[in-house]
Design a protein around this motif. Structure first.
Motif, short mmCIF file in Angstrom:
data_model
loop_
_atom_site.label_atom_id
_atom_site.label_comp_id
_atom_site.label_asym_id
_atom_site.label_seq_id
_atom_site.Cartn_x
_atom_site.Cartn_y
_atom_site.Cartn_z
N LEU A 1 22.60 21.36 -7.79
CA LEU A 1 20.49 21.31 -6.96
C LEU A 1 20.56 21.59 -8.15
O LEU A 1 19.08 21.46 -7.81
N LYS A 2 20.42 22.95 -8.78
CA LYS A 2 20.10 23.66 -9.57
C LYS A 2 19.27 23.15 -10.66
O LYS A 2 18.06 23.01 -10.74
N ARG A 3 20.32 22.50 -11.28
CA ARG A 3 19.63 21.57 -12.91
C ARG A 3 18.69 20.66 -12.00
O ARG A 3 17.78 20.22 -12.53
N ALA A 4 19.47 19.68 -11.74
CA ALA A 4 18.30 19.09 -10.65
C ALA A 4 16.95 19.03 -10.19
O ALA A 4 16.22 18.15 -10.91
N VAL A 5 16.44 20.15 -9.61
CA VAL A 5 15.23 20.58 -9.08
C VAL A 5 15.02 21.37 -10.44
O VAL A 5 13.68 21.11 -11.14
N GLU A 6 15.75 22.19 -11.68
CA GLU A 6 14.85 23.00 -12.41
C GLU A 6 14.59 22.01 -13.92
O GLU A 6 13.65 22.28 -14.48
N LYS A 7 15.35 21.08 -13.99
CA LYS A 7 15.84 20.52 -15.19
C LYS A 7 15.00 19.08 -14.71
O LYS A 7 14.37 18.22 -16.30
N LEU A 8 15.27 18.43 -13.46
CA LEU A 8 14.76 17.36 -13.35
C LEU A 8 14.18 17.02 -12.71
O LEU A 8 13.47 15.64 -12.57
N ASN A 9 13.52 17.87 -12.15
CA ASN A 9 12.08 17.64 -11.54
C ASN A 9 11.82 17.46 -9.94
O ASN A 9 10.97 16.32 -9.08
N GLY B 1 0.47 -1.43 -0.24
CA GLY B 1 -0.06 0.04 0.04
C GLY B 1 0.78 1.22 0.11
O GLY B 1 -0.09 2.40 1.04
N VAL B 2 1.92 1.10 -0.09
CA VAL B 2 2.48 2.32 -1.10
C VAL B 2 2.92 3.02 -2.19
O VAL B 2 2.59 2.39 -2.84
N ASP B 3 1.76 4.70 -1.67
CA ASP B 3 1.81 4.98 -3.22
C ASP B 3 3.01 5.66 -3.94
O ASP B 3 2.84 5.06 -5.57
N MET B 4 4.23 5.76 -3.27
CA MET B 4 4.50 6.58 -3.92
C MET B 4 6.32 6.61 -3.03
O MET B 4 5.92 6.22 -1.90
N GLN B 5 7.36 6.31 -3.77
CA GLN B 5 8.58 6.10 -2.86
C GLN B 5 9.12 7.69 -3.68
O GLN B 5 9.48 8.23 -4.29
N VAL B 6 10.20 8.61 -2.44
CA VAL B 6 10.70 9.86 -3.09
C VAL B 6 11.81 9.16 -2.78
O VAL B 6 12.43 8.39 -1.48
N LYS C 1 16.09 8.92 -15.29
CA LYS C 1 14.84 7.71 -16.54
C LYS C 1 14.08 6.90 -15.14
O LYS C 1 12.52 6.23 -15.76
N VAL C 2 14.37 6.36 -13.60
CA VAL C 2 13.84 5.86 -12.76
C VAL C 2 12.34 6.70 -13.03
O VAL C 2 10.38 5.92 -12.95
N VAL C 3 12.27 7.93 -12.63
CA VAL C 3 10.88 8.59 -11.55
C VAL C 3 10.00 8.66 -13.36
O VAL C 3 8.89 8.83 -13.49
N LYS C 4 11.25 9.24 -14.19
CA LYS C 4 10.24 9.31 -15.15
C LYS C 4 9.39 8.28 -16.06
O LYS C 4 8.46 8.71 -16.47
N GLY C 5 9.90 7.10 -15.67
CA GLY C 5 9.65 5.76 -16.37
C GLY C 5 7.50 5.86 -15.29
O GLY C 5 6.91 5.04 -15.98
N PHE D 1 6.87 7.57 -8.98
CA PHE D 1 8.44 7.85 -7.73
C PHE D 1 8.69 9.72 -7.18
O PHE D 1 8.45 9.87 -9.17
N ALA D 2 9.34 10.25 -6.93
CA ALA D 2 10.11 11.55 -6.66
C ALA D 2 11.25 11.04 -6.77
O ALA D 2 12.02 9.76 -6.49
N ALA D 3 12.09 11.92 -6.43
CA ALA D 3 13.77 11.87 -6.25
C ALA D 3 14.21 12.97 -5.12
O ALA D 3 13.82 14.91 -5.72
N LEU D 4 15.59 12.78 -4.84
CA LEU D 4 16.18 13.66 -4.00
C LEU D 4 17.52 13.52 -4.73
O LEU D 4 18.50 12.34 -5.38
#
Length: 258
Positions: free
Chosen positions: A124-132, A63-68, A97-101, A106-109
């Motif tokens: 960090l700026k790239r990861a947040v703004e470009k990779l969400n 019953g886990v809806d989402m993992q970060v 790529k995993v999150v996009k699939g 999934f979300a990511a840190l």
């Protein structure tokens, strides 16, 4: 109710292979044979950590809806910046790529090359703004420096500017600290190793890191900064009132600790 779990580690075979090529060994400290055996027989295998399909089956079953998602032991954060800048970009691209699939699951840190804080802030700026990505996970400390050291300030300034959290995660503590607090010839290396890591020492260490961040005054400088501390707050919540009583009057901070 939607169930979202935060501290969910993953590995990338490509990243692990690239780390091994770059430094010739896994990103783990020197461990006794008994402790290595404990980790190999008690923890998930690299194949388990890399298997997204089985991860989704587990999430559905419980019953886990989402993992970060974030990287655990097999990650380049603390490597020499000569290799970590490149490898952290690779790591974040692989995680994206995993999150996009499976963007609904999934979300990511991000993982950052903390030995070069300017490069880390840019990544960090790239990861947040470009990779969400939703923030950053910082593991342990770097070069025996806690993250309250002014050296790392650009990372936290960027996190504040982007309005994303910094998740503090434990890592192995220095051997002399392990020996002093947890070593005893009357018990095994495995008992010492577990006590100094997942049993207690990791959480003590991160709790100290959180308190050092508060005492450093970084929240006065960056009032929008947000930290996440896992494992029931790494022991800090039960001491907040006492820390406030004993230290606030001497800390010079604009706000009380508690």
């Amino acid at each position: 109710m939607k169930v979202i779990t935060l501290e969910e580690h993953i590995e990338s075979k490509l990243l692990t292979d690239e780390i091994n090529k770059a430094i010739g060994k896994p990103t783990l400290p020197d461990l006794s044979k008994d402790m290595q055996n404990y980790m190999q027989t008690s923890l998930p295998t690299p194949a388990d950590m890399q298997d997204v399909d089985n991860r989704l089956k587990f999430m559905n079953k419980y019953g886990v809806d989402m993992q970060v998602l974030s990287y655990g032991n097999s990650q380049p954060q603390n490597l020499d910046p000569k290799v970590s800048v490149r490898l952290c970009k690779l790591a974040n691209d692989e995680l994206a790529k995993v999150v996009k699939g499976h963007p609904d699951r999934f979300a990511a840190l991000a993982v950052l090359p903390v030995g070069d804080p300017q490069a880390a802030a840019a990544e960090l700026k790239r990861a947040v703004e470009k990779l969400n990505f939703k923030g950053v996970l910082l593991k342990g400390n770097f070069d025996h420096k806690f993250f309250d050291d002014p050296f790392f300030f650009p990372i936290f300034k960027m996190a504040s500017d982007l309005d994303v959290p910094v998740y503090f995660h434990p890592s192995f503590i220095p051997q002399n600290i392990t020996d002093h607090y947890f070593g005893n010839g009357e018990w095994s290396d495995v008992v010492t190793g577990i006590a100094s890591s997942a049993g207690f020492g990791w959480h003590m260490d991160v709790g100290i890191q959180v308190m050092r961040m508060i005492w450093s005054g970084i929240f006065d400088k960056l009032p929008n900064l947000k930290l996440i501390s896992g494992h029931w707050g790494e022991m800090i919540p039960m001491f907040l009132e006492r820390l406030d009583d004993e230290l606030t009057n001497y800390s010079g901070l604009k706000k009380t600790i508690f």
